[in-house]
Design a protein around this motif. Structure first.
Motif, PDB file in Angstrom:
ATOM      1  N   GLU A   1       0.729  -1.219  -0.007  1.00 47.54           N
ATOM      2  CA  GLU A   1      -0.090   0.035   0.074  1.00 47.54           C
ATOM      3  C   GLU A   1       0.801   1.271   0.042  1.00 47.54           C
ATOM      4  OE1 GLU A   1      -3.285   2.667  -0.335  1.00 47.54           O
ATOM      5  OE2 GLU A   1      -3.086   0.246  -0.450  1.00 47.54           O
ATOM      6  N   GLU A   2       1.734   1.307   0.664  1.00 48.68           N
ATOM      7  CA  GLU A   2       2.833   2.185   0.909  1.00 48.68           C
ATOM      8  C   GLU A   2       3.405   2.599  -0.624  1.00 48.68           C
ATOM      9  OE1 GLU A   2       4.456   2.616   5.420  1.00 48.68           O
ATOM     10  OE2 GLU A   2       5.400   1.243   3.961  1.00 48.68           O
TER      11      GLU A   2
ATOM     12  N   ARG B   1       2.189   1.637  -3.449  1.00 49.14           N
ATOM     13  CA  ARG B   1       1.267   2.328  -4.285  1.00 49.14           C
ATOM     14  C   ARG B   1       1.007   3.724  -4.044  1.00 49.14           C
ATOM     15  NH1 ARG B   1      -1.307  -2.748  -4.146  1.00 49.14           N
ATOM     16  NH2 ARG B   1      -2.366  -2.378  -2.267  1.00 49.14           N
ATOM     17  N   THR B   2       1.080   4.355  -2.864  1.00 48.20           N
ATOM     18  CA  THR B   2       0.762   5.480  -2.430  1.00 48.20           C
ATOM     19  C   THR B   2       2.112   6.480  -2.974  1.00 48.20           C
ATOM     20  OG1 THR B   2      -0.373   5.047  -0.543  1.00 48.20           O
ATOM     21  CG2 THR B   2       0.533   7.093  -0.725  1.00 48.20           C
ATOM     22  N   LEU B   3       3.185   5.744  -2.835  1.00 47.03           N
ATOM     23  CA  LEU B   3       4.370   6.569  -3.248  1.00 47.03           C
ATOM     24  C   LEU B   3       4.341   6.731  -4.811  1.00 47.03           C
ATOM     25  CD1 LEU B   3       7.110   7.934  -2.684  1.00 47.03           C
ATOM     26  CD2 LEU B   3       8.108   5.649  -2.890  1.00 47.03           C
ATOM     27  N   HIS B   4       4.064   5.646  -5.486  1.00 49.45           N
ATOM     28  CA  HIS B   4       3.753   5.760  -7.058  1.00 49.45           C
ATOM     29  C   HIS B   4       3.016   6.644  -7.380  1.00 49.45           C
ATOM     30  CE1 HIS B   4       2.309   4.107 -10.914  1.00 49.45           C
ATOM     31  NE2 HIS B   4       3.607   4.019 -11.041  1.00 49.45           N
ATOM     32  N   SER B   5       1.980   6.820  -6.720  1.00 45.29           N
ATOM     33  CA  SER B   5       0.642   7.654  -7.249  1.00 45.29           C
ATOM     34  C   SER B   5       1.172   9.297  -7.058  1.00 45.29           C
ATOM     35  CB  SER B   5      -0.583   7.501  -6.223  1.00 45.29           C
ATOM     36  OG  SER B   5      -1.423   8.445  -6.713  1.00 45.29           O
ATOM     37  N   LYS B   6       1.911   9.448  -5.853  1.00 46.06           N
ATOM     38  CA  LYS B   6       2.593  10.861  -5.578  1.00 46.06           C
ATOM     39  C   LYS B   6       3.600  11.066  -6.862  1.00 46.06           C
ATOM     40  CE  LYS B   6       1.563  10.994  -0.986  1.00 46.06           C
ATOM     41  NZ  LYS B   6       2.083  11.322   0.467  1.00 46.06           N
TER      42      LYS B   6
ATOM     43  N   THR C   1       1.871  11.725 -10.029  1.00 44.72           N
ATOM     44  CA  THR C   1       1.069  13.070 -10.226  1.00 44.72           C
ATOM     45  C   THR C   1       2.293  14.201 -10.426  1.00 44.72           C
ATOM     46  OG1 THR C   1      -0.628  12.279  -8.707  1.00 44.72           O
ATOM     47  CG2 THR C   1      -0.354  14.684  -8.832  1.00 44.72           C
TER      48      THR C   1
END
Length: 64
Positions: free
Chosen positions: A4-5, A7-12, A15
């Motif tokens: 999950e971390e 995925r969050t990092l990848h998303s940031k 963006t």
């Protein structure tokens, strides 16, 4: 780092990269500079007049 971390990092990161690219393209358009892009498998150079205006929330917030 958990999945999950990651995925969050990848998303940031994704963006941020998209916002940086949008800003660079917009800067070229405003300064009258051409850009080269890949279109239909070929490299095409667009004049500043041919560069479409990019509407980005990031750019709108930055100009305020």
């Amino acid at each position: 780092m958990t999945e999950e971390e990651m995925r969050t990092l990848h998303s940031k990161i994704n963006t941020g990269v998209k916002a940086a690219i949008a800003e660079a393209i917009e800067r070229h358009r405003k300064l009258g500079q051409s850009i080269s892009i890949m279109q239909d498998g070929k490299i095409v150079t667009l004049t500043a007049e041919e560069i479409p205006t990019i509407q980005s929330q990031h750019l709108e917030n930055k100009s305020r």
